[in-house]
Design a protein around this motif. Structure first.
Motif, PDB file in Angstrom:
ATOM      1  N   ALA A  50       0.833  -1.212   0.000  1.00 14.76           N
ATOM      2  CA  ALA A  50       0.000   0.000   0.000  1.00 14.76           C
ATOM      3  C   ALA A  50       0.865   1.258   0.000  1.00 14.76           C
ATOM      4  O   ALA A  50       0.554   2.235  -0.690  1.00 14.76           O
ATOM      5  N   VAL A  51       1.958   1.217   0.768  1.00 15.43           N
ATOM      6  CA  VAL A  51       2.862   2.377   0.800  1.00 15.43           C
ATOM      7  C   VAL A  51       3.501   2.596  -0.568  1.00 15.43           C
ATOM      8  O   VAL A  51       3.606   3.725  -1.057  1.00 15.43           O
ATOM      9  N   VAL A  52       3.899   1.499  -1.179  1.00 16.05           N
ATOM     10  CA  VAL A  52       4.493   1.611  -2.521  1.00 16.05           C
ATOM     11  C   VAL A  52       3.497   2.239  -3.488  1.00 16.05           C
ATOM     12  O   VAL A  52       3.820   3.151  -4.257  1.00 16.05           O
ATOM     13  N   ARG A  53       2.256   1.774  -3.426  1.00 17.55           N
ATOM     14  CA  ARG A  53       1.227   2.322  -4.320  1.00 17.55           C
ATOM     15  C   ARG A  53       0.956   3.787  -3.999  1.00 17.55           C
ATOM     16  O   ARG A  53       0.664   4.580  -4.890  1.00 17.55           O
ATOM     17  N   LEU A  54       1.052   4.120  -2.720  1.00 14.89           N
ATOM     18  CA  LEU A  54       0.878   5.530  -2.336  1.00 14.89           C
ATOM     19  C   LEU A  54       1.937   6.393  -3.020  1.00 14.89           C
ATOM     20  O   LEU A  54       1.640   7.454  -3.571  1.00 14.89           O
ATOM     21  N   ILE A  55       3.164   5.908  -2.977  1.00 17.23           N
ATOM     22  CA  ILE A  55       4.255   6.670  -3.592  1.00 17.23           C
ATOM     23  C   ILE A  55       4.060   6.753  -5.097  1.00 17.23           C
ATOM     24  O   ILE A  55       4.282   7.791  -5.711  1.00 17.23           O
ATOM     25  N   GLU A  56       3.582   5.647  -5.671  1.00 18.56           N
ATOM     26  CA  GLU A  56       3.317   5.650  -7.116  1.00 18.56           C
ATOM     27  C   GLU A  56       2.251   6.680  -7.494  1.00 18.56           C
ATOM     28  O   GLU A  56       2.290   7.264  -8.565  1.00 18.56           O
ATOM     29  N   ASN A  57       1.289   6.859  -6.609  1.00 17.73           N
ATOM     30  CA  ASN A  57       0.145   7.728  -6.917  1.00 17.73           C
ATOM     31  C   ASN A  57       0.160   9.014  -6.107  1.00 17.73           C
ATOM     32  O   ASN A  57      -0.877   9.666  -5.962  1.00 17.73           O
ATOM     33  N   GLU A  58       1.310   9.333  -5.559  1.00 14.32           N
ATOM     34  CA  GLU A  58       1.391  10.403  -4.568  1.00 14.32           C
ATOM     35  C   GLU A  58       0.759  11.710  -5.047  1.00 14.32           C
ATOM     36  O   GLU A  58       0.100  12.417  -4.283  1.00 14.32           O
ATOM     37  N   ASP A  59       0.939  12.021  -6.320  1.00 14.80           N
ATOM     38  CA  ASP A  59       0.444  13.311  -6.800  1.00 14.80           C
ATOM     39  C   ASP A  59      -1.079  13.368  -6.868  1.00 14.80           C
ATOM     40  O   ASP A  59      -1.661  14.433  -7.060  1.00 14.80           O
ATOM     41  N   ARG A  60      -1.731  12.222  -6.724  1.00 16.21           N
ATOM     42  CA  ARG A  60      -3.199  12.221  -6.792  1.00 16.21           C
ATOM     43  C   ARG A  60      -3.845  12.048  -5.414  1.00 16.21           C
ATOM     44  O   ARG A  60      -5.058  12.027  -5.296  1.00 16.21           O
ATOM     45  N   VAL A  61      -3.003  11.902  -4.403  1.00 19.95           N
ATOM     46  CA  VAL A  61      -3.537  11.597  -3.078  1.00 19.95           C
ATOM     47  C   VAL A  61      -3.686  12.873  -2.262  1.00 19.95           C
ATOM     48  O   VAL A  61      -2.723  13.617  -2.090  1.00 19.95           O
ATOM     49  N   THR A  62      -4.884  13.129  -1.789  1.00 19.64           N
ATOM     50  CA  THR A  62      -5.088  14.317  -0.969  1.00 19.64           C
ATOM     51  C   THR A  62      -5.149  13.966   0.518  1.00 19.64           C
ATOM     52  O   THR A  62      -4.814  14.785   1.347  1.00 19.64           O
ATOM     53  N   ASP A  63      -5.591  12.769   0.827  1.00 18.91           N
ATOM     54  CA  ASP A  63      -5.680  12.349   2.220  1.00 18.91           C
ATOM     55  C   ASP A  63      -4.915  11.034   2.353  1.00 18.91           C
ATOM     56  O   ASP A  63      -5.408   9.970   1.980  1.00 18.91           O
ATOM     57  N   VAL A  64      -3.702  11.145   2.868  1.00 24.39           N
ATOM     58  CA  VAL A  64      -2.805   9.985   2.902  1.00 24.39           C
ATOM     59  C   VAL A  64      -3.398   8.843   3.720  1.00 24.39           C
ATOM     60  O   VAL A  64      -3.405   7.688   3.297  1.00 24.39           O
ATOM     61  N   ARG A  65      -3.920   9.172   4.898  1.00 28.69           N
ATOM     62  CA  ARG A  65      -4.448   8.135   5.778  1.00 28.69           C
ATOM     63  C   ARG A  65      -5.625   7.396   5.122  1.00 28.69           C
ATOM     64  O   ARG A  65      -5.662   6.167   5.092  1.00 28.69           O
ATOM     65  N   ALA A  66      -6.558   8.183   4.595  1.00 33.28           N
ATOM     66  CA  ALA A  66      -7.718   7.563   3.952  1.00 33.28           C
ATOM     67  C   ALA A  66      -7.286   6.702   2.773  1.00 33.28           C
ATOM     68  O   ALA A  66      -7.805   5.598   2.561  1.00 33.28           O
TER      69      ALA A  66
END
Lengths: 180, 291
Positions: A50-66
């Protein structure tokens, strides 16, 4: 490794802020995934995924926790489904390779989002209202009961049924995804 | 078989009850017993959790398309800072390293953080005295030649993209070709290094572009978790530096971002030999390596 080697340095700025958000959410996320999967090493693996995917999509994520919880719980559910498919087929067939479903797949995610929205919109008025107040306005069951003038037990029942309906809606493409 | 409606409702009831409990409360043994009782229970519970987290207000109410612009508007400095950091990482430099420079006729030079270099526009020669210079010659400009001078070595491009790595004493060519000559031996024919080739200047031996050089050209960085501490130590034993974004904590469950700098190919091979790694190519972000 007990401490960082001298040649290593800490992050600062935006990256550090992102890491802090991840670190804050991580223990609860790991605990939830451990409970969902029943296996610590799988929970760890899925959290990292999930963390890896977060980094992959970081520019589209507004709420990291959610975002982390959304992705990680989906990954856990996906993992459990694949485990079930494997075990169901193991009895009757030689081992088969089941292609991993991609929880972050754009098409699949859009399809599931559409299904969730449709399920929510098609709910009867009161369960939908209860769910929205709980999930979107973060009101407690007691607060919802007071606002709508209904019993707390009724709130609990509406919420339970609404969540079960949404869970059912999330499963729309389940069979085809696993065997494609 | 999909979970029945009754099972989903039971899972939803249990999840909603659990979610109202304080995070500091001890784990609910009743819930764990129910989950352990049958795989279907666990599956239904996970499905309910996934539905709960998938249906947050942001996802359900906000169209996905404008989110990027909303984010840019909300945190432009954040985004700018992140982009700058990524650029710095991409080229294997410290964040405060020299920025890429356009030297002349579209020739782009990117210098490592420890580089010392001087460009003479008149004779189109880049004098590199220390560090690494990555050069991309824009062939569309008519192939105006550039020469990189490092010590006694002269590297003349023939419409190409290459790196002169003083730290590792190697020259690698990604596209086109270069000619390498030795000013100490002017009578000797230059050595031609073609695309995909690299030369070890100590042994004057040609070989393929190695993993680090590919990484430098593609702007790769590596994400590993703290369990790779032994591998990091091994890299350091070989005299290479490892740049870390984020602290390694002994009890951390987090992966850490590590930017390799001058990691010898042997060390990279050692990592892969020792660890079962999942490698994923993240394109411009580089590779992700996990156990």
């Amino acid at each position: 490794m007990s401490s960082a080697p001298a040649s290593l340095r800490s992050a600062s700025g935006p990256r550090a802020a992102l890491e802090r958000e991840i670190q804050t959410a991580y223990p609860a996320l790991l605990a939830l995934l451990r409970r969902l999967t029943g296996r610590a090493e799988i929970a760890q693996e899925l959290c990292q995924d999930a963390v890896v995917r977060l980094i992959e999509n970081e520019d589209r994520v507004t709420d990291v926790r959610a975002w982390l919880f959304r992705t990680a719980t989906h990954l856990a559910w996906d993992w459990l489904r694949r485990q079930r498919v494997r075990s169901e087929h193991a009895a009757a067939h030689p081992p088969i390779e089941v292609r991993s479903t991609d929880a972050s797949g754009e098409a699949s995610a859009m399809q599931q989002l559409a299904a969730l929205k449709a399920a929510l919109q098609s709910m009867p008025e009161q369960p939908r209202r209860v769910f929205e107040l709980s999930r979107f306005s973060h009101l407690s069951q007691q607060e919802i009961a007071a606002r709508l003038g209904i019993r707390r037990k009724t709130v609990e029942n509406h919420l339970t049924r609404a969540l079960a309906l949404l869970a059912r809606a999330l499963d729309t493409d389940h069979e085809t995804k696993n065997f494609n | 078989m999909k979970p029945t409606t009754e099972l989903l409702e039971e899972a939803a009831r249990r999840y909603l009850r659990e979610s109202t409990v304080s995070p500091d409360a001890p784990p609910d043994a009743t819930l764990d017993a129910w989950l352990d009782a049958a795989p279907e229970h666990r599956l239904a519970y996970a499905q309910v959790c996934a539905a709960w987290f998938a249906s947050d207000a942001e996802i359900m109410a906000v169209p996905s398309a404008p989110r990027r612009s909303e984010r840019s508007a909300r945190m432009p400095l954040w985004a700018l800072g992140f982009a700058m950091l990524m650029v710095a990482m991409v080229w294997g430099m410290r964040p405060q390293a020299q920025a890429p420079q356009v030297l002349a006729d579209g020739v782009v030079a990117k210098l490592s953080s420890n580089a010392q270099a001087d460009f003479n526009a008149a004779n189109r020669r880049l004098l590199l005295t220390r560090g690494r210079a990555w050069i991309d010659v824009n062939a569309a400009d008519g192939g105006a030649a550039i020469e990189v001078e490092w010590g006694a070595w002269r590297v003349r491009d023939i419409g190409t993209r290459f790196v002169v790595d003083g730290d590792r004493q190697r020259i690698a060519v990604y596209a086109g070709a270069v000619e390498l000559s030795d000013s100490r031996d002017p009578g000797k024919s230059p050595i031609r290094i073609g695309a995909g080739e690299a030369i070890d200047l100590n042994r004057l031996q040609l070989g393929p572009v190695d993993a680090l050089e590919q990484g430098l050209d593609r702007g790769q960085w590596i994400l590993v978790n703290q369990s790779l501490g032994a591998a990091i130590a091994e890299i350091e034993r070989e005299g290479a530096r490892v740049w870390l974004l984020g602290d390694i904590q002994p009890d951390s469950k987090l992966p850490n971002l590590i930017l390799p700098d001058r990691i010898p190919a042997t060390a990279l091979r050692a990592i892969c030999a020792q660890m079962v790694l999942h490698c994923r190519d993240l394109g411009p972000l580089g590779f992700v390596m996990r156990r």
